[in-house]
Design a protein around this motif. Structure first.
Motif, mmCIF file in Angstrom:
data_model
loop_
_atom_site.group_PDB
_atom_site.id
_atom_site.type_symbol
_atom_site.label_atom_id
_atom_site.label_comp_id
_atom_site.label_asym_id
_atom_site.label_seq_id
_atom_site.Cartn_x
_atom_site.Cartn_y
_atom_site.Cartn_z
ATOM 1 N N SER A 1 0.839 -1.211 0.000
ATOM 2 C CA SER A 1 0.000 0.000 0.000
ATOM 3 C C SER A 1 0.869 1.254 0.000
ATOM 4 C CB SER A 1 -0.924 -0.007 1.214
ATOM 5 O OG SER A 1 -1.748 -1.151 1.205
ATOM 6 N N LEU A 2 1.839 1.249 -0.871
ATOM 7 C CA LEU A 2 2.795 2.345 -0.893
ATOM 8 C C LEU A 2 2.147 3.662 -1.286
ATOM 9 C CD1 LEU A 2 5.808 0.401 -2.365
ATOM 10 C CD2 LEU A 2 5.840 1.692 -0.228
ATOM 11 N N LYS A 3 2.666 4.718 -0.704
ATOM 12 C CA LYS A 3 2.166 6.073 -0.939
ATOM 13 C C LYS A 3 3.296 6.943 -1.492
ATOM 14 C CE LYS A 3 -0.744 5.643 3.192
ATOM 15 N NZ LYS A 3 -1.083 6.249 4.508
ATOM 16 N N PRO A 4 2.971 7.992 -2.188
ATOM 17 C CA PRO A 4 4.031 8.875 -2.697
ATOM 18 C C PRO A 4 4.944 9.387 -1.576
ATOM 19 C CG PRO A 4 1.980 9.370 -3.799
ATOM 20 C CD PRO A 4 1.650 8.372 -2.730
ATOM 21 N N GLU A 5 4.414 9.568 -0.400
ATOM 22 C CA GLU A 5 5.241 10.050 0.706
ATOM 23 C C GLU A 5 6.209 8.996 1.233
ATOM 24 O OE1 GLU A 5 1.907 10.225 0.396
ATOM 25 O OE2 GLU A 5 0.900 9.921 2.345
ATOM 26 N N ASP A 6 6.120 7.774 0.743
ATOM 27 C CA ASP A 6 7.108 6.751 1.083
ATOM 28 C C ASP A 6 8.359 6.863 0.220
ATOM 29 O OD1 ASP A 6 4.392 4.436 1.459
ATOM 30 O OD2 ASP A 6 5.523 5.432 3.055
#
Length: 113
Positions: free
Chosen positions: A83-88
């Motif tokens: 569930s990766l996010k751009p903030e990762d």
């Protein structure tokens, strides 16, 4: 090279990656290990840690999405990221809990929106 992180790449938001770190060190199994990350313009931050007995702890920002694991027979510590996010997006590094070793190159993770 004592710490070699790999597995990073470019992934879309919601995707997954598995990072792996090989630690060419003595007494790997006796140490707690960590994953850190550093985004551009930001300080390096702790993402997850795992004790010698396998007890894991996570930063609140990744709790429930990342899983840290270790294989003492291979001297590796992995980070399964979902569930990766751009903030990762960041360079991810491994190190012992005591930060005993040079950081190495890390591995770049880029999450596109």
């Amino acid at each position: 090279v004592q710490l070699q992180a790999s597995g990073g790449g470019l992934v879309q938001a919601g995707g997954s990656l598995r990072l792996s770190c090989v630690a060419s060190v003595r007494f790997f199994d006796l140490k707690a290990w960590t994953w850190y990350r550093q985004a551009p313009g930001k300080q390096r931050e702790l993402v997850a840690s795992i004790s010698g007995s396998g007890i894991a702890n996570y930063a609140s920002l990744v709790q429930g999405r990342f899983i840290i694991s270790r294989d003492n027979s291979k001297n590796t510590v992995d980070l399964q990221m979902s569930s990766l996010k751009p903030e990762d997006t960041a360079v991810y590094y491994c190190n012992s809990k005591g930060l005993s070793y040079d950081w190495g190159q890390g591995t770049q993770v880029t999450v596109s929106s």
